[in-house]
Design an enzyme around this catalytic site. Structure first.
Site, PDB file in Angstrom:
ATOM      1  N   SER A   1     -15.689  33.013 -11.510  1.00 43.71           N
ATOM      2  CA  SER A   1     -14.811  33.747 -10.587  1.00 43.71           C
ATOM      3  C   SER A   1     -14.864  35.240 -10.872  1.00 43.71           C
ATOM      4  CB  SER A   1     -13.368  33.258 -10.729  1.00 43.71           C
ATOM      5  OG  SER A   1     -13.274  31.900 -10.397  1.00 43.71           O
TER       6      SER A   1
ATOM      7  N   LYS B   1      -5.485  35.347 -18.134  1.00 41.53           N
ATOM      8  CA  LYS B   1      -6.453  36.437 -18.338  1.00 41.53           C
ATOM      9  C   LYS B   1      -5.919  37.777 -17.828  1.00 41.53           C
ATOM     10  CE  LYS B   1      -9.865  32.929 -17.664  1.00 41.53           C
ATOM     11  NZ  LYS B   1     -10.585  32.240 -16.595  1.00 41.53           N
TER      12      LYS B   1
ATOM     13  N   HIS C   1     -16.940  25.383  -9.034  1.00 49.86           N
ATOM     14  CA  HIS C   1     -15.692  24.592  -9.065  1.00 49.86           C
ATOM     15  C   HIS C   1     -15.775  23.439  -8.074  1.00 49.86           C
ATOM     16  CE1 HIS C   1     -13.557  28.579 -10.252  1.00 49.86           C
ATOM     17  NE2 HIS C   1     -13.567  27.820 -11.334  1.00 49.86           N
TER      18      HIS C   1
HETATM   19  O1  PNS Z   1      -9.890  28.685 -14.613  1.00 48.62           O
HETATM   20  P1  PNS Z   1      -9.368  29.000 -15.974  1.00 48.62           P
HETATM   21  O2  PNS Z   1      -8.699  30.349 -15.988  1.00 48.62           O
HETATM   22  O3  PNS Z   1     -10.403  28.871 -17.045  1.00 48.62           O
HETATM   23  O4  PNS Z   1      -8.245  27.903 -16.262  1.00 48.62           O
HETATM   24  C1  PNS Z   1      -7.521  27.946 -17.468  1.00 48.62           C
HETATM   25  C2  PNS Z   1      -6.405  26.897 -17.462  1.00 48.62           C
HETATM   26  C3  PNS Z   1      -5.461  27.114 -16.303  1.00 48.62           C
HETATM   27  C4  PNS Z   1      -6.993  25.508 -17.388  1.00 48.62           C
HETATM   28  C5  PNS Z   1      -5.656  27.074 -18.808  1.00 48.62           C
HETATM   29  O5  PNS Z   1      -5.317  28.424 -18.957  1.00 48.62           O
HETATM   30  C6  PNS Z   1      -4.405  26.229 -18.918  1.00 48.62           C
HETATM   31  O6  PNS Z   1      -4.480  25.042 -19.122  1.00 48.62           O
HETATM   32  N1  PNS Z   1      -3.237  26.895 -18.788  1.00 48.62           N
HETATM   33  C7  PNS Z   1      -1.957  26.245 -18.906  1.00 48.62           C
HETATM   34  C8  PNS Z   1      -1.259  26.659 -20.202  1.00 48.62           C
HETATM   35  C9  PNS Z   1      -1.533  25.666 -21.319  1.00 48.62           C
HETATM   36  O7  PNS Z   1      -1.386  24.478 -21.173  1.00 48.62           O
HETATM   37  N2  PNS Z   1      -1.926  26.202 -22.500  1.00 48.62           N
HETATM   38  C10 PNS Z   1      -2.218  25.423 -23.671  1.00 48.62           C
HETATM   39  C11 PNS Z   1      -3.658  24.898 -23.640  1.00 48.62           C
HETATM   40  S1  PNS Z   1      -3.973  23.798 -24.969  1.00 48.62           S
END
Ligand code: PNS
Length: 179
Positions: free
Chosen positions: A135, A48, A24
């Protein structure tokens, strides 16, 4: 060059960061070298599972690990990334790609985010030395007694040790046996 000014967009780098890894951090540093400002956006409730680290802990580890970068800020968000990115005035969403299979999910997410907000996603290929670092693997290795020093910033290592001491105060390998 046509002599016109080309304003550079600021970038938003979203994630769960549970915890922040050196992979990251590498993406943040590379984005910070290209964009005038990078906002690291920490999702409050990762989809998750229940995060190991609290929101404050996740933000704190990013603050500490990025303090050498003058153009990086950290904020949290709930709900849609597209809405938050618009409110934050981001010009571009940055995502890291570790392996080719990451691209499949990230492609549809990027297209959805662009459809919702008009904001494009730019992908940063992971440095090969971090392509296997996630992670979830870092947490698994750490709690099974493996060394994670090469994969996380020093601040994260300290927080992980503190977390382990709270979660497992009487770990057999750490017990003091009277001689
Ligand atoms: O580190 P991660 O867990 O891969 O990050 C995932 C993250 C936070 C980028 C993703 O879950 C996210 O964008 N969540 C916000 C909810 C959202 O916008 N969902 C629609 C995606 S098109």
């Amino acid at each position: 060059m046509n002599g016109k000014a080309h304003p550079s967009p600021s970038a938003i780098y979203p994630g769960s960061f549970d915890p922040l890894t050196l992979g990251h951090l590498d993406v943040i540093e590379r984005a910070a070298a290209v964009f005038p400002h990078v906002l690291v956006a920490v999702v409050v409730n990762p989809q998750k599972r229940e995060p190991l680290f609290t929101l404050d802990e996740r933000k704190q580890m990013i603050h500490i690990a990025t303090k050498h970068l003058g153009n990086v800020d950290v904020e949290d968000f709930r709900g849609l990334l597209a809405d938050f990115a618009k409110r934050a005035g981001a010009g571009v969403i940055v995502k890291g790609l570790r392996v080719v299979s990451d691209f499949e999910n990230e492609m549809s997410t990027a297209l959805m985010n662009r459809s919702l907000s008009g904001i494009d996603t730019m992908f940063v290929p992971s440095d090969p030395k971090y392509s296997f670092v996630s992670s979830s693997l870092v947490k698994e290795v750490f709690f099974l007694g493996g060394e994670i020093d090469p994969y996380v910033p020093e601040a994260v290592l300290r927080l992980m040790r503190a977390k382990r001491a709270i979660l497992r105060p009487t770990e057999p390998s750490e017990e003091k046996h009277p001689s």
